[in-house]
Design a protein around this motif. Structure first.
Motif, PDB file in Angstrom:
ATOM      1  N   ASP A  62       0.811  -1.211   0.000  1.00 51.63           N
ATOM      2  CA  ASP A  62       0.000   0.000   0.000  1.00 51.63           C
ATOM      3  C   ASP A  62       0.848   1.266   0.000  1.00 51.63           C
ATOM      4  O   ASP A  62       0.316   2.365   0.144  1.00 51.63           O
ATOM      5  N   ALA A  63       2.157   1.139  -0.144  1.00 57.40           N
ATOM      6  CA  ALA A  63       3.042   2.302  -0.162  1.00 57.40           C
ATOM      7  C   ALA A  63       2.768   3.140  -1.411  1.00 57.40           C
ATOM      8  O   ALA A  63       2.375   2.619  -2.459  1.00 57.40           O
ATOM      9  N   ASP A  64       2.954   4.444  -1.285  1.00 56.60           N
ATOM     10  CA  ASP A  64       2.737   5.346  -2.424  1.00 56.60           C
ATOM     11  C   ASP A  64       3.602   4.968  -3.621  1.00 56.60           C
ATOM     12  O   ASP A  64       3.144   4.997  -4.760  1.00 56.60           O
ATOM     13  N   MET A  65       4.847   4.617  -3.353  1.00 57.28           N
ATOM     14  CA  MET A  65       5.768   4.240  -4.431  1.00 57.28           C
ATOM     15  C   MET A  65       5.256   3.009  -5.169  1.00 57.28           C
ATOM     16  O   MET A  65       5.345   2.930  -6.399  1.00 57.28           O
ATOM     17  N   ALA A  66       4.724   2.043  -4.435  1.00 58.93           N
ATOM     18  CA  ALA A  66       4.171   0.840  -5.070  1.00 58.93           C
ATOM     19  C   ALA A  66       2.977   1.209  -5.941  1.00 58.93           C
ATOM     20  O   ALA A  66       2.815   0.677  -7.040  1.00 58.93           O
ATOM     21  N   GLY A  67       2.137   2.124  -5.476  1.00 56.89           N
ATOM     22  CA  GLY A  67       1.005   2.584  -6.280  1.00 56.89           C
ATOM     23  C   GLY A  67       1.465   3.261  -7.555  1.00 56.89           C
ATOM     24  O   GLY A  67       0.892   3.049  -8.623  1.00 56.89           O
ATOM     25  N   ASP A  68       2.510   4.079  -7.443  1.00 56.95           N
ATOM     26  CA  ASP A  68       3.058   4.735  -8.639  1.00 56.95           C
ATOM     27  C   ASP A  68       3.613   3.704  -9.620  1.00 56.95           C
ATOM     28  O   ASP A  68       3.446   3.840 -10.836  1.00 56.95           O
ATOM     29  N   MET A  69       4.262   2.669  -9.097  1.00 59.14           N
ATOM     30  CA  MET A  69       4.818   1.634  -9.964  1.00 59.14           C
ATOM     31  C   MET A  69       3.710   0.807 -10.616  1.00 59.14           C
ATOM     32  O   MET A  69       3.814   0.443 -11.785  1.00 59.14           O
ATOM     33  N   ARG A  70       2.634   0.522  -9.876  1.00 59.88           N
ATOM     34  CA  ARG A  70       1.491  -0.190 -10.465  1.00 59.88           C
ATOM     35  C   ARG A  70       0.890   0.636 -11.591  1.00 59.88           C
ATOM     36  O   ARG A  70       0.574   0.110 -12.670  1.00 59.88           O
ATOM     37  N   ALA A  71       0.727   1.940 -11.358  1.00 60.24           N
ATOM     38  CA  ALA A  71       0.171   2.821 -12.386  1.00 60.24           C
ATOM     39  C   ALA A  71       1.066   2.852 -13.615  1.00 60.24           C
ATOM     40  O   ALA A  71       0.588   2.786 -14.757  1.00 60.24           O
ATOM     41  N   MET A  72       2.385   2.925 -13.398  1.00 61.21           N
ATOM     42  CA  MET A  72       3.325   2.960 -14.520  1.00 61.21           C
ATOM     43  C   MET A  72       3.261   1.662 -15.324  1.00 61.21           C
ATOM     44  O   MET A  72       3.257   1.692 -16.553  1.00 61.21           O
ATOM     45  N   ILE A  73       3.179   0.534 -14.636  1.00 62.77           N
ATOM     46  CA  ILE A  73       3.094  -0.749 -15.344  1.00 62.77           C
ATOM     47  C   ILE A  73       1.812  -0.815 -16.163  1.00 62.77           C
ATOM     48  O   ILE A  73       1.828  -1.214 -17.331  1.00 62.77           O
ATOM     49  N   ARG A  74       0.694  -0.409 -15.586  1.00 61.08           N
ATOM     50  CA  ARG A  74      -0.569  -0.426 -16.326  1.00 61.08           C
ATOM     51  C   ARG A  74      -0.529   0.519 -17.527  1.00 61.08           C
ATOM     52  O   ARG A  74      -1.034   0.191 -18.605  1.00 61.08           O
ATOM     53  N   GLN A  75       0.068   1.681 -17.367  1.00 59.85           N
ATOM     54  CA  GLN A  75       0.180   2.627 -18.484  1.00 59.85           C
ATOM     55  C   GLN A  75       1.021   2.049 -19.613  1.00 59.85           C
ATOM     56  O   GLN A  75       0.663   2.160 -20.791  1.00 59.85           O
ATOM     57  N   ARG A  76       2.122   1.422 -19.263  1.00 58.91           N
ATOM     58  CA  ARG A  76       3.002   0.860 -20.293  1.00 58.91           C
ATOM     59  C   ARG A  76       2.367  -0.361 -20.972  1.00 58.91           C
ATOM     60  O   ARG A  76       2.539  -0.543 -22.171  1.00 58.91           O
ATOM     61  N   ILE A  77       1.649  -1.185 -20.207  1.00 60.48           N
ATOM     62  CA  ILE A  77       0.940  -2.324 -20.808  1.00 60.48           C
ATOM     63  C   ILE A  77      -0.135  -1.795 -21.761  1.00 60.48           C
ATOM     64  O   ILE A  77      -0.288  -2.302 -22.874  1.00 60.48           O
ATOM     65  N   ALA A  78      -0.866  -0.776 -21.341  1.00 65.49           N
ATOM     66  CA  ALA A  78      -1.917  -0.195 -22.188  1.00 65.49           C
ATOM     67  C   ALA A  78      -1.318   0.433 -23.448  1.00 65.49           C
ATOM     68  O   ALA A  78      -1.967   0.447 -24.499  1.00 65.49           O
ATOM     69  N   ALA A  79      -0.093   0.928 -23.357  1.00 64.53           N
ATOM     70  CA  ALA A  79       0.580   1.531 -24.507  1.00 64.53           C
ATOM     71  C   ALA A  79       1.155   0.489 -25.463  1.00 64.53           C
ATOM     72  O   ALA A  79       1.665   0.833 -26.525  1.00 64.53           O
ATOM     73  N   GLY A  80       1.092  -0.791 -25.066  1.00 60.96           N
ATOM     74  CA  GLY A  80       1.542  -1.844 -25.971  1.00 60.96           C
ATOM     75  C   GLY A  80       2.865  -2.493 -25.631  1.00 60.96           C
ATOM     76  O   GLY A  80       3.319  -3.380 -26.354  1.00 60.96           O
ATOM     77  N   GLU A  81       3.503  -2.087 -24.551  1.00 70.00           N
ATOM     78  CA  GLU A  81       4.770  -2.721 -24.167  1.00 70.00           C
ATOM     79  C   GLU A  81       4.496  -4.108 -23.589  1.00 70.00           C
ATOM     80  O   GLU A  81       3.459  -4.351 -22.986  1.00 70.00           O
ATOM     81  N   THR A  82       5.449  -4.993 -23.763  1.00 70.65           N
ATOM     82  CA  THR A  82       5.306  -6.343 -23.206  1.00 70.65           C
ATOM     83  C   THR A  82       5.808  -6.343 -21.760  1.00 70.65           C
ATOM     84  O   THR A  82       6.637  -5.499 -21.384  1.00 70.65           O
ATOM     85  N   PRO A  83       5.346  -7.294 -20.961  1.00 71.47           N
ATOM     86  CA  PRO A  83       5.872  -7.396 -19.598  1.00 71.47           C
ATOM     87  C   PRO A  83       7.389  -7.574 -19.555  1.00 71.47           C
ATOM     88  O   PRO A  83       8.046  -7.041 -18.659  1.00 71.47           O
ATOM     89  N   ALA A  84       7.954  -8.287 -20.515  1.00 71.70           N
ATOM     90  CA  ALA A  84       9.412  -8.482 -20.544  1.00 71.70           C
ATOM     91  C   ALA A  84      10.136  -7.155 -20.755  1.00 71.70           C
ATOM     92  O   ALA A  84      11.170  -6.901 -20.130  1.00 71.70           O
ATOM     93  N   GLN A  85       9.605  -6.298 -21.622  1.00 69.39           N
ATOM     94  CA  GLN A  85      10.210  -4.990 -21.855  1.00 69.39           C
ATOM     95  C   GLN A  85      10.130  -4.124 -20.592  1.00 69.39           C
ATOM     96  O   GLN A  85      11.098  -3.447 -20.236  1.00 69.39           O
ATOM     97  N   ILE A  86       8.984  -4.155 -19.940  1.00 64.59           N
ATOM     98  CA  ILE A  86       8.801  -3.357 -18.728  1.00 64.59           C
ATOM     99  C   ILE A  86       9.714  -3.868 -17.624  1.00 64.59           C
ATOM    100  O   ILE A  86      10.360  -3.093 -16.912  1.00 64.59           O
ATOM    101  N   ARG A  87       9.806  -5.177 -17.487  1.00 67.73           N
ATOM    102  CA  ARG A  87      10.676  -5.785 -16.469  1.00 67.73           C
ATOM    103  C   ARG A  87      12.134  -5.387 -16.713  1.00 67.73           C
ATOM    104  O   ARG A  87      12.858  -5.043 -15.780  1.00 67.73           O
ATOM    105  N   LYS A  88      12.550  -5.434 -17.965  1.00 70.44           N
ATOM    106  CA  LYS A  88      13.921  -5.045 -18.323  1.00 70.44           C
ATOM    107  C   LYS A  88      14.175  -3.582 -17.961  1.00 70.44           C
ATOM    108  O   LYS A  88      15.230  -3.232 -17.431  1.00 70.44           O
ATOM    109  N   TRP A  89      13.199  -2.714 -18.231  1.00 68.84           N
ATOM    110  CA  TRP A  89      13.323  -1.296 -17.897  1.00 68.84           C
ATOM    111  C   TRP A  89      13.413  -1.100 -16.382  1.00 68.84           C
ATOM    112  O   TRP A  89      14.226  -0.308 -15.905  1.00 68.84           O
ATOM    113  N   LEU A  90      12.581  -1.817 -15.623  1.00 70.90           N
ATOM    114  CA  LEU A  90      12.599  -1.704 -14.165  1.00 70.90           C
ATOM    115  C   LEU A  90      13.946  -2.154 -13.596  1.00 70.90           C
ATOM    116  O   LEU A  90      14.486  -1.518 -12.685  1.00 70.90           O
ATOM    117  N   ILE A  91      14.485  -3.250 -14.121  1.00 72.65           N
ATOM    118  CA  ILE A  91      15.785  -3.736 -13.653  1.00 72.65           C
ATOM    119  C   ILE A  91      16.879  -2.744 -13.998  1.00 72.65           C
ATOM    120  O   ILE A  91      17.784  -2.491 -13.192  1.00 72.65           O
TER     121      ILE A  91
END
Length: 139
Positions: A62-91
């Motif tokens: 429930d941390a604010d940072m976790a909420g921001d990261m959830r929002a970012m992941i959803r935005q990138r998935i909606a924009a067409g990025e794959t989970p592997a691409q997002i994971r690579k970016w996060l790492i």
């Protein structure tokens, strides 16, 4: 004594000060309209460690940072990025620690070898204990 009490009070108050009080990001608690995209986002969120909580995934935190990261992941998935691409970016951004399954490298080698070493050490201690018991019984 007063210093120790003040230090204990400050350490207890630190988690409460971690949240900013700002409203959560737009997609932090809102699911994507497309169920397939939301499923991909959720699956990825469960494998990403919260950088604030560290013991929870961002899906559970429930941390604010976790909420921001959830929002970012959803935005990138909606924009067409794959989970592997997002994971690579996060790492790349947060390091291998962000994932619960760090890749094998010179830095993470102790993480992968420690369970094997501890298991071997436990087996060696158990074997030695059983041998001592057997010797005592045979005497």
């Amino acid at each position: 004594m007063r210093r120790a009490a003040l230090l204990a009070l400050l350490l207890c108050a630190a988690p409460a000060a971690a949240d900013s009080g700002l409203p959560p990001a737009a997609l932090a608690y809102t699911q994507l309209p497309d169920a397939a995209q939301e499923a991909k986002a959720k699956a990825l969120m469960e494998t990403v460690r919260c950088v604030v909580c560290q013991g929870q995934s961002i899906a559970d935190s429930d941390a604010d940072m976790a909420g921001d990261m959830r929002a970012m992941i959803r935005q990138r998935i909606a924009a067409g990025e794959t989970p592997a691409q997002i994971r690579k970016w996060l790492i790349a951004r947060y390091g291998d620690y962000i994932t619960y399954d760090p890749p094998l490298s010179a830095v993470t080698l102790p993480l992968w070898l420690a369970p094997l070493v501890l298991l071997g050490l436990g087996a060696w201690i158990a074997r030695a204990s059983f041998r001592r018991r057997r010797r005592r019984t045979n005497e």
